[in-house]
Scaffold this active site. Structure first.
Site, PDB file in Angstrom:
ATOM      1  N   GLU A   1       4.687 -12.802   0.517  1.00  0.00           N
ATOM      2  CA  GLU A   1       5.416 -11.655  -0.694  1.00  0.00           C
ATOM      3  C   GLU A   1       6.442 -11.058   0.016  1.00  0.00           C
ATOM      4  OE1 GLU A   1       1.457  -9.350  -1.366  1.00  0.00           O
ATOM      5  OE2 GLU A   1       0.707 -10.764   0.007  1.00  0.00           O
TER       6      GLU A   1
ATOM      7  N   ARG B   1       0.869  -1.424  -0.119  1.00  0.00           N
ATOM      8  CA  ARG B   1       0.146   0.023  -0.044  1.00  0.00           C
ATOM      9  C   ARG B   1       0.787   1.181  -0.026  1.00  0.00           C
ATOM     10  NH1 ARG B   1      -2.751  -3.954   2.603  1.00  0.00           N
ATOM     11  NH2 ARG B   1      -5.029  -3.998   2.136  1.00  0.00           N
TER      12      ARG B   1
ATOM     13  N   ASP C   1      -2.210 -10.047   8.300  1.00  0.00           N
ATOM     14  CA  ASP C   1      -1.876  -9.294   6.898  1.00  0.00           C
ATOM     15  C   ASP C   1      -1.140  -8.186   7.098  1.00  0.00           C
ATOM     16  OD1 ASP C   1      -1.859  -8.640   4.375  1.00  0.00           O
ATOM     17  OD2 ASP C   1      -4.029  -7.730   4.342  1.00  0.00           O
TER      18      ASP C   1
ATOM     19  N   HIS D   1      -1.026  -2.519  -4.430  1.00  0.00           N
ATOM     20  CA  HIS D   1      -0.607  -3.496  -5.544  1.00  0.00           C
ATOM     21  C   HIS D   1      -0.459  -2.588  -6.809  1.00  0.00           C
ATOM     22  CE1 HIS D   1       0.005  -6.254  -2.838  1.00  0.00           C
ATOM     23  NE2 HIS D   1      -1.132  -6.944  -2.884  1.00  0.00           N
TER      24      HIS D   1
ATOM     25  N   HIS E   1       2.630 -12.689  -6.000  1.00  0.00           N
ATOM     26  CA  HIS E   1       1.471 -13.016  -4.897  1.00  0.00           C
ATOM     27  C   HIS E   1       0.484 -14.187  -5.238  1.00  0.00           C
ATOM     28  CE1 HIS E   1      -1.801 -11.583  -2.473  1.00  0.00           C
ATOM     29  NE2 HIS E   1      -1.608 -10.285  -2.446  1.00  0.00           N
TER      30      HIS E   1
END
Length: 382
Positions: free
Chosen positions: A345, A109, A279, A135, A206
């Site tokens: 990632e 982000r 996350d 992204h 991803h």
């Protein structure tokens, strides 16, 4: 995107036989014809790669890994990434957009959908909660057709030239990305990029992994470790609060292997509440500068599949499918259920273009951005 798909027809999935490192039953590979189309003047296709015990199918639309077959403890090969059945489903996705894709030019982000370089402010798409950029934007690297420069039985080399000003980003960004498989059952992703203007670059892969095959079971049962003493706390919109903090005494301490679900089950930790689970960015405990080092491990005790992640990047974003709600299906027709898969990632930290205290992601003329990530697969017994 609809214009890209004129004349497209859907054909049933075929079962094909693929010879790999060991004899195995026929694999339910997707027919390449289900991905044949043209997007923005670029031919889009499905390519099949194999080496060792791995078989992969990948499309140049978004550099997406569509299927990845790996054997379990009994030698049975199954598809362990979450993918779609046709190019039509990727171009107009139901549910999760980023399945198996390359994400960039800035993964993760960008707070406030803007950043400043050398006194100039750039505005980029606010495609995340209508406030931040996620992204890359609406047409990030996952949503464009890449040119295919070369293909072998076990590797594919992609190329994309992002034009100056596209979705607000400065500079003609010239990117190459290679996917390769080898006899050691490693899937390696390599990126390189150059620019003619200062621009932020933080590219990542991803794929969503389910080590039990397709969308079966829950990743909460997996045993995970991340080689990181710090992580990046976030606000309610997943933008960093400021400083990286110690994992000590928190659900984010994954330095020793733990059952994934144990740290987040019924947790009253505000960070877990914000993300509905994991996350977040973990700040890797690196020993060298710019060398590929171990970052994470994931083991599914049921299938015995064991995945190691290695990288030369400073961080890894770990996401465990907290926002999957059954919308959409994978290649087998299974719904994309809550926590049916996870993503690891490797990358720089979120909102890095706006954070002077994070490692810089600004690429300047004369420099070359590079990034290597390795996913290594094997079998581990109890």
């Amino acid at each position: 995107m609809q214009n890209y798909l004129k004349g497209f027809t859907i054909i049933a999935v075929a079962a094909l036989s693929v010879a790999c490192g060991r004899p195995q039953a026929k694999l339910d590979l997707l027919p390449e014809s289900d991905f044949d189309t043209t997007m923005a003047g670029v031919d889009v296709k499905l390519y099949t790669l194999s080496a060792g015990d791995l078989v992969m199918q990948v499309t140049n639309f978004g550099g997406r890994v569509v299927t990845l077959f790996a054997p379990d403890k009994d030698g049975k090969a199954e598809d362990i990434v979450i993918g779609r059945r046709s190019i039509k489903e990727y171009a107009a996705p139901e549910g999760e957009r980023f399945l198996g894709a390359c994400v960039g030019p800035v993964a993760n982000r960008i707070g406030g959908a803007s950043f400043t370089i050398d006194g100039l402010t750039y505005n980029v798409p606010s495609n995340d909660n209508r406030v931040n950029t996620l992204h890359g934007g609406f047409y990030g690297f996952d949503n464009i057709p890449w040119e295919v420069e070369s293909v072998t039985d076990s590797s594919i080399l992609f190329h994309y030239l992002r034009p100056d000003g596209f979705e607000g980003y400065p500079g003609d960004l010239d990117v190459r990305m290679e996917y390769s498989l080898n006899a050691a059952d490693e899937f390696t992703v390599k990126y390189s990029a150059t620019t003619d203007k200062p621009t932020p670059v933080n590219i990542s892969h991803h794929s969503f992994f389910n080590l039990r095959g397709n969308c079966r079971g829950t990743v909460e049962d997996y045993i995970i470790s991340i080689n990181a003493s710090k992580y990046t706390p976030i606000d309610s919109l997943s933008i960093p609060l400021g400083e990286n903090e110690s994992v000590e005494g928190t659900p984010f301490d994954l330095r020793k292997p733990v059952r994934l679900g144990d740290g987040i089950k019924d947790s009253d930790n505000q960070q877990v509440i914000y993300a509905r689970g994991y996350d977040h960015n973990w700040v890797l405990d690196r020993k060298t500068e710019g060398e590929v080092e171990p970052a994470c491990t994931v083991w599914d005790p049921v299938s015995g599949r064991y995945m190691e992640v290695l990288t030369d990047q400073p961080g890894v974003q770990f996401y465990c499918g907290n926002f999957f709600d059954g919308t959409g299906t994978d290649v087998s027709g299974e719904p994309l259920r809550y926590r049916c898969s996870l993503a690891l990632e490797t990358q720089h930290f979120p909102d890095s273009p706006n954070r002077d205290n994070f490692p810089s992601v600004i690429l300047r003329p004369g420099q070359t951005y590079t990034h290597t990530c390795v996913y290594r697969f094997s079998v581990k017994e109890q």
